[in-house]
Motif scaffolding. Structure first.
Motif, PDB file in Angstrom:
ATOM      1  N   PRO A 145     -16.466  -2.630  33.865  1.00 47.37           N
ATOM      2  CA  PRO A 145     -15.805  -2.977  35.236  1.00 47.37           C
ATOM      3  C   PRO A 145     -15.390  -4.386  35.366  1.00 47.37           C
ATOM      4  O   PRO A 145     -14.681  -5.024  36.009  1.00 47.37           O
ATOM      5  N   ASP A 146     -16.010  -5.410  34.496  1.00 47.03           N
ATOM      6  CA  ASP A 146     -15.946  -6.886  34.660  1.00 47.03           C
ATOM      7  C   ASP A 146     -14.720  -7.298  33.827  1.00 47.03           C
ATOM      8  O   ASP A 146     -14.063  -8.318  33.699  1.00 47.03           O
ATOM      9  N   VAL A 147     -14.254  -6.327  32.855  1.00 48.94           N
ATOM     10  CA  VAL A 147     -13.031  -6.509  32.168  1.00 48.94           C
ATOM     11  C   VAL A 147     -11.639  -6.024  32.774  1.00 48.94           C
ATOM     12  O   VAL A 147     -11.757  -4.895  33.318  1.00 48.94           O
ATOM     13  N   PRO A 148     -10.409  -6.845  32.989  1.00 45.71           N
ATOM     14  CA  PRO A 148      -9.394  -6.302  33.351  1.00 45.71           C
ATOM     15  C   PRO A 148      -8.852  -5.089  32.971  1.00 45.71           C
ATOM     16  O   PRO A 148      -8.848  -4.889  31.701  1.00 45.71           O
ATOM     17  N   ALA A 149      -8.591  -4.081  33.780  1.00 43.37           N
ATOM     18  CA  ALA A 149      -8.309  -2.687  33.072  1.00 43.37           C
ATOM     19  C   ALA A 149      -7.051  -2.877  31.994  1.00 43.37           C
ATOM     20  O   ALA A 149      -6.841  -1.919  31.462  1.00 43.37           O
ATOM     21  N   ASP A 150      -6.310  -3.744  32.300  1.00 44.50           N
ATOM     22  CA  ASP A 150      -5.086  -3.609  31.490  1.00 44.50           C
ATOM     23  C   ASP A 150      -5.561  -4.132  29.921  1.00 44.50           C
ATOM     24  O   ASP A 150      -4.666  -4.186  28.949  1.00 44.50           O
ATOM     25  N   ARG A 151      -6.696  -4.614  29.884  1.00 46.70           N
ATOM     26  CA  ARG A 151      -7.104  -4.989  28.276  1.00 46.70           C
ATOM     27  C   ARG A 151      -7.476  -3.465  27.473  1.00 46.70           C
ATOM     28  O   ARG A 151      -7.913  -3.668  26.253  1.00 46.70           O
ATOM     29  N   PHE A 152      -7.585  -2.526  28.182  1.00 45.33           N
ATOM     30  CA  PHE A 152      -7.678  -1.157  27.324  1.00 45.33           C
ATOM     31  C   PHE A 152      -6.791  -0.489  26.955  1.00 45.33           C
ATOM     32  O   PHE A 152      -5.796  -0.142  28.049  1.00 45.33           O
ATOM     33  N   THR A 153      -6.614  -0.341  25.804  1.00 50.70           N
ATOM     34  CA  THR A 153      -5.262   0.473  25.513  1.00 50.70           C
ATOM     35  C   THR A 153      -5.524   1.512  24.271  1.00 50.70           C
ATOM     36  O   THR A 153      -6.715   1.470  23.689  1.00 50.70           O
TER      37      THR A 153
END
Ligand code: NAX
Length: 328
Positions: A145-153
């Motif tokens: 939850p602390d990582v911006p969601a757009d960093r997951f691809t």
């Protein structure tokens, strides 16, 4: 010179890992000026094999490779990492239902998401290759939850490259002449490779192809079922081509797309084109300043609409299934 970039690769002892690690070590992931430090994650039974691969990496004497560490604990493997390539996954075996497959992969991608959340570097970028890639990325994202969601691809670049190869053969042009191709939806047989807005040598791609029967009966199924055709021919699943596409995905993410061109990547949906917000779906994307952005404002014809809805529907079903299992 720059400080080394930490790159974590999971499933490092596997066949994609074997092809991928040498490409990373040679500088093809981030470019010829960026040293890399490899952090390999494997399950305990495969650590010895990963050590063997690391010995061969040493023997490559790569000037840009500034170190290799091997782990069987995700917390350690993702500590301080800048780029995470999640390749290791639980394959579907005989008699396994989809629910079992999703559950087994939840057992891998949940702790990995948590470990990324706990210890990765602030600029962490994650590419999920291990199947079911889109949904595995969704699981990992949900636990970070602390990582911006757009960093997951998740990776659909192999599908994109397969589509380029088929079109290049059909039109007898170099792959580099073909632009603005797009893979939509899930990295599965329902994916939709769209040529409608493509160009070839500056002309419209669909007009150049001018053969809707070929598109529907040959092109789309060939791209969507290419993985099975490779297994049939090689006796093993795609490995070097998958590694190559992973290199392309990260290189483009960091270095950007050419002006006027796109590529394909599965990224978090913001609701664009009616794809439910929060799904990790493949879209036409550009990359700029280290960010993937969904190409906006494309007109979607009826044929494309039907195909996009079908593949996105499958993603929504996978999301509902992992939600029921308590994995997201
Ligand atoms: P392999 O079976 O050769 O290697 C997988 C490796 O992952 C093994 O060494 C295994 O020990 C390791 N592993 C398993 N669980 C792990 C965990 N919890 N942590 C760390 N490592 C773990 O498979 P390979 O051919 O390398 O394929 C890897 C994945 O890529 C598969 O899930 C495959 O389906 C997927 N693919 C995805 C593609 C895509 O376009 N997105 C295309 C190619 C490929 O099929």
């Amino acid at each position: 010179t720059q400080a080394p970039v930490n790159v974590t690769v999971t499933g490092a002892a596997g066949q994609i890992g074997y092809a991928l690690l040498f490409r990373i070590a040679s500088g093809q992931l981030l470019g010829p000026d960026t040293p890399v430090k490899l952090r390999l994650l494997e399950i305990p039974q495969a650590v010895k094999a990963a050590e063997g691969t690391a010995m061969e990496l040493d023997d490559g004497a790569f000037p840009l490779l500034s170190g290799i560490d091997i782990f069987d604990d995700p917390k350690q493997a993702f500590s301080g990492t800048n780029i995470a390539l999640l390749v290791g996954a639980r394959p579907r075996t005989k008699g396994m239902e989809r629910g079992d497959l999703l559950e087994a992969n939840g057992g891998i991608f949940k702790p990995q998401g948590e470990a990324i959340n706990a210890g990765a570097a602030d600029d962490i970028r994650v590419l999920v290759v291990g199947n079911p890639a889109n949904t595995n990325a969704l699981i990992a994202k949900s636990h970070a939850p602390d990582v911006p969601a757009d960093r997951f691809t998740a990776m659909t670049r192999l599908d994109h490259n397969r589509a380029l190869a088929q079109l290049s053969k059909k039109l007898d042009v170099p792959v580099s002449d073909i632009k603005r191709l797009a893979i939509w939806g899930n990295h599965s047989a329902t994916q939709y490779p769209m040529i409608t807005h493509g160009t070839v040598g500056g002309k419209n791609l669909a007009e150049a192809v001018n053969d809707q029967t070929w598109v529907e009966e040959t092109f789309i199924p060939t791209v969507a079922k290419r993985g099975a055709a490779i297994i049939e021919a090689r006796g093993l699943s795609s490995a070097a081509s998958a590694a190559s596409a992973a290199i392309d995905h990260v290189y483009t993410w960091v270095n950007g797309t050419d002006e006027g061109d796109w590529t394909s990547a599965a990224v978090i949906s913001d609701g664009s084109y009616g794809v439910p917000e929060g799904l990790i779906s493949s879209f036409p994307v550009t990359a700029k300043d280290g960010k993937y952005e969904i190409v906006q404002g494309l007109e979607i014809d009826d044929f494309s609409r039907t195909r996009i809805d079908a593949t996105v529907g499958e993603l929504a079903e996978e999301r509902d299934a992992v939600q029921k299992l308590g994995l997201i």
